[in-house]
Design a protein around this motif. Structure first.
Motif, PDB file in Angstrom:
ATOM      1  N   ALA A 103      43.527  27.750  -5.909  1.00 38.13           N
ATOM      2  CA  ALA A 103      43.310  28.943  -6.495  1.00 38.13           C
ATOM      3  C   ALA A 103      43.584  28.916  -7.615  1.00 38.13           C
ATOM      4  CB  ALA A 103      43.920  30.091  -5.903  1.00 38.13           C
ATOM      5  N   VAL A 104      44.074  27.749  -8.425  1.00 36.62           N
ATOM      6  CA  VAL A 104      44.089  27.503  -9.877  1.00 36.62           C
ATOM      7  C   VAL A 104      43.089  27.899 -10.647  1.00 36.62           C
ATOM      8  CG1 VAL A 104      45.001  25.977 -11.559  1.00 36.62           C
ATOM      9  CG2 VAL A 104      46.189  25.926  -9.419  1.00 36.62           C
ATOM     10  N   GLY A 105      43.129  28.766 -11.650  1.00 37.43           N
ATOM     11  CA  GLY A 105      42.234  28.865 -12.362  1.00 37.43           C
ATOM     12  C   GLY A 105      41.031  29.916 -12.038  1.00 37.43           C
ATOM     13  N   ALA A 106      41.069  30.544 -10.676  1.00 33.91           N
ATOM     14  CA  ALA A 106      40.285  31.130 -10.228  1.00 33.91           C
ATOM     15  C   ALA A 106      39.905  32.611 -11.220  1.00 33.91           C
ATOM     16  CB  ALA A 106      40.360  31.637  -8.975  1.00 33.91           C
ATOM     17  N   LEU A 147      34.194  30.554  -5.877  1.00 38.10           N
ATOM     18  CA  LEU A 147      33.512  29.266  -5.647  1.00 38.10           C
ATOM     19  C   LEU A 147      34.522  28.149  -6.421  1.00 38.10           C
ATOM     20  CD1 LEU A 147      29.643  29.808  -6.133  1.00 38.10           C
ATOM     21  CD2 LEU A 147      30.716  29.266  -3.937  1.00 38.10           C
ATOM     22  N   SER A 148      35.196  28.496  -7.229  1.00 33.04           N
ATOM     23  CA  SER A 148      36.131  27.852  -8.136  1.00 33.04           C
ATOM     24  C   SER A 148      37.285  27.163  -7.115  1.00 33.04           C
ATOM     25  CB  SER A 148      36.729  28.440  -9.364  1.00 33.04           C
ATOM     26  OG  SER A 148      37.522  29.148  -8.797  1.00 33.04           O
ATOM     27  N   THR A 149      37.463  27.751  -5.997  1.00 32.74           N
ATOM     28  CA  THR A 149      38.739  27.438  -5.145  1.00 32.74           C
ATOM     29  C   THR A 149      38.424  26.485  -4.182  1.00 32.74           C
ATOM     30  OG1 THR A 149      38.061  29.055  -3.416  1.00 32.74           O
ATOM     31  CG2 THR A 149      39.455  29.917  -5.400  1.00 32.74           C
ATOM     32  N   ARG A 150      36.925  25.863  -4.311  1.00 32.11           N
ATOM     33  CA  ARG A 150      36.678  24.980  -3.243  1.00 32.11           C
ATOM     34  C   ARG A 150      37.255  23.470  -3.739  1.00 32.11           C
ATOM     35  NH1 ARG A 150      30.267  25.265  -4.497  1.00 32.11           N
ATOM     36  NH2 ARG A 150      30.975  25.440  -6.707  1.00 32.11           N
ATOM     37  N   ALA A 151      37.877  23.326  -5.040  1.00 31.03           N
ATOM     38  CA  ALA A 151      38.320  21.768  -5.144  1.00 31.03           C
ATOM     39  C   ALA A 151      39.730  22.241  -6.175  1.00 31.03           C
ATOM     40  CB  ALA A 151      37.480  21.242  -6.056  1.00 31.03           C
ATOM     41  N   ALA A 152      40.648  21.148  -5.931  1.00 28.94           N
ATOM     42  CA  ALA A 152      41.835  21.374  -6.700  1.00 28.94           C
ATOM     43  C   ALA A 152      41.436  21.463  -8.311  1.00 28.94           C
ATOM     44  CB  ALA A 152      42.791  20.284  -6.506  1.00 28.94           C
ATOM     45  N   GLY A 153      42.433  22.092  -9.061  1.00 28.56           N
ATOM     46  CA  GLY A 153      42.178  22.386 -10.327  1.00 28.56           C
ATOM     47  C   GLY A 153      41.253  23.505 -10.819  1.00 28.56           C
ATOM     48  N   GLY A 154      41.241  23.808 -12.122  1.00 31.81           N
ATOM     49  CA  GLY A 154      40.490  25.020 -12.503  1.00 31.81           C
ATOM     50  C   GLY A 154      39.100  24.727 -12.757  1.00 31.81           C
ATOM     51  N   THR A 155      38.533  23.712 -13.165  1.00 27.23           N
ATOM     52  CA  THR A 155      37.331  23.335 -13.453  1.00 27.23           C
ATOM     53  C   THR A 155      36.279  22.507 -12.615  1.00 27.23           C
ATOM     54  OG1 THR A 155      37.778  21.472 -14.570  1.00 27.23           O
ATOM     55  CG2 THR A 155      37.986  23.479 -15.851  1.00 27.23           C
ATOM     56  N   ALA A 156      36.864  21.865 -11.374  1.00 27.17           N
ATOM     57  CA  ALA A 156      36.275  20.893 -10.861  1.00 27.17           C
ATOM     58  C   ALA A 156      35.091  21.467 -10.084  1.00 27.17           C
ATOM     59  CB  ALA A 156      37.111  20.042  -9.765  1.00 27.17           C
TER      60      ALA A 156
END
Length: 328
Positions: free
Chosen positions: A275-278, A309-318
């Motif tokens: 959830a980083v950057g969500a 959708l941003s929580t689908r991968a590690a980090g804030g932008t991937a």
């Protein structure tokens, strides 16, 4: 011809994030080495993640911030450029290192350790007036990590609005726990973007400041037992200071108070990797939708989708979505 070159100018923080996934809740000291499932070096900083997400959503985006003249600063600027963000207004500071953050992720919770580096040297005067005049909207992030920027923010937002731009603010957390200085900023902030905890803290701070001047409102903010009624009172307090509060509620979606009415948007189901950057992706989605002229409720739905959708991968932008993904 339109006066604008950029749909969005983001002013704020940018740094590398070291994301440690599956972190133990209490890391052992005494030179103990512990293995974790994964770690990665990614673009971080609330402002940088918001700018990157907005560009991915199709906005012409510029970022103004401050980095050090070091490999970490080069990493940040290269990452933003690769995402289509204009960084020509960023200051490269040879005297102080780039900020760095380590994020320890444990399930859907995280601890954040930040070395501020040059963050506290970013000032409102670092933003070229000509850039303000070319932006349709100005967003500021991480108010409390950047005290010089905070001191000049009311003036910066006033200049932006005088030039015809709208404004928004995501304060993020206050490490000092004081939440001071926002009473003068909220009246020139078109959209305020806190999470629930930040909404309660800011509402109490501005209410206490108003009470000192004899104008405070009665806001019950509670503690661990606070409920939806407390949140409603908090957002109404924020709105009374001249801003549109749009509160990020994680698995509960989002809540806003506009034109005397509460607007609630539910979350969508998700399997969360990170959830980083969500919340920053939420910001990008809301601004992209509002700047396209969508109604507030629809814009909030787009924002919730972007955050999810941003929580689908590690980090804030991937895993930040495109406009098509966010609206399909």
């Amino acid at each position: 011809m339109s006066r604008t070159t950029f749909d969005l100018l983001v002013v704020g923080d940018a740094n590398p994030d070291v994301i440690v996934s599956g972190s133990p809740r209490h890391p052992e000291f005494g030179q103990r080495e512990q293995l974790v499932p994964a770690a990665g070096l990614v673009l971080g900083g609330s402002g940088a993640i918001t700018a990157y997400g907005a560009a991915r959503l199709g906005l012409r985006t510029a970022f103004a911030g401050r980095v050090g003249d070091d490999p970490a600063g080069t990493f940040v600027l290269d990452a933003l450029r690769s995402g289509g963000v204009d960084v020509s207004a960023c200051v490269v500071d040879p005297a102080v290192p780039t900020a760095m953050t380590v994020v320890l992720v444990d399930g859907d919770d995280r601890a954040i350790l930040t070395a501020a580096g040059c963050l506290d040297r970013l000032a409102a005067t670092d933003v070229p007036p000509a850039l303000l005049e070319r932006a349709a909207h100005v967003h500021v992030s991480s108010y409390f990590l950047q005290p010089l920027l905070a001191q000049g923010l009311a003036g910066l937002f006033g200049m932006a609005r005088a030039a015809g731009a709208s404004t928004s603010l995501d304060t993020n957390d206050d490490p000092a726990g004081r939440w001071a200085g926002l009473a003068d900023v909220l009246p020139v902030t078109d959209v305020l973007l806190p999470n629930e905890n930040e909404a309660f803290a800011i509402a109490r701070a501005v209410s206490d400041a108003g009470a000192g001047a004899g104008t405070g409102m009665d806001v019950t903010l509670g503690g661990a037992d606070r409920d939806d009624a407390d949140l409603e009172r908090a957002v109404k307090e924020l709105a009374a200071h001249g801003t549109l509060p749009v509160v990020k509620r994680g698995a509960h979606g989002a809540l806003a108070f506009a034109d005397g009415e509460l607007i609630e948007v539910p979350a969508r189901p998700a399997t969360v990797v990170d959830a980083v950057g969500a919340g920053d992706s939420f910001n990008a989605g809301l601004l992209a939708a509002l700047l396209r002229g969508l109604p507030l409720s629809r814009s909030m739905s787009v924002a919730v989708t972007c955050g999810t959708l941003s929580t689908r991968a590690a980090g804030g932008t991937a895993a930040q979505p495109t406009w098509e993904e966010a609206t399909s």
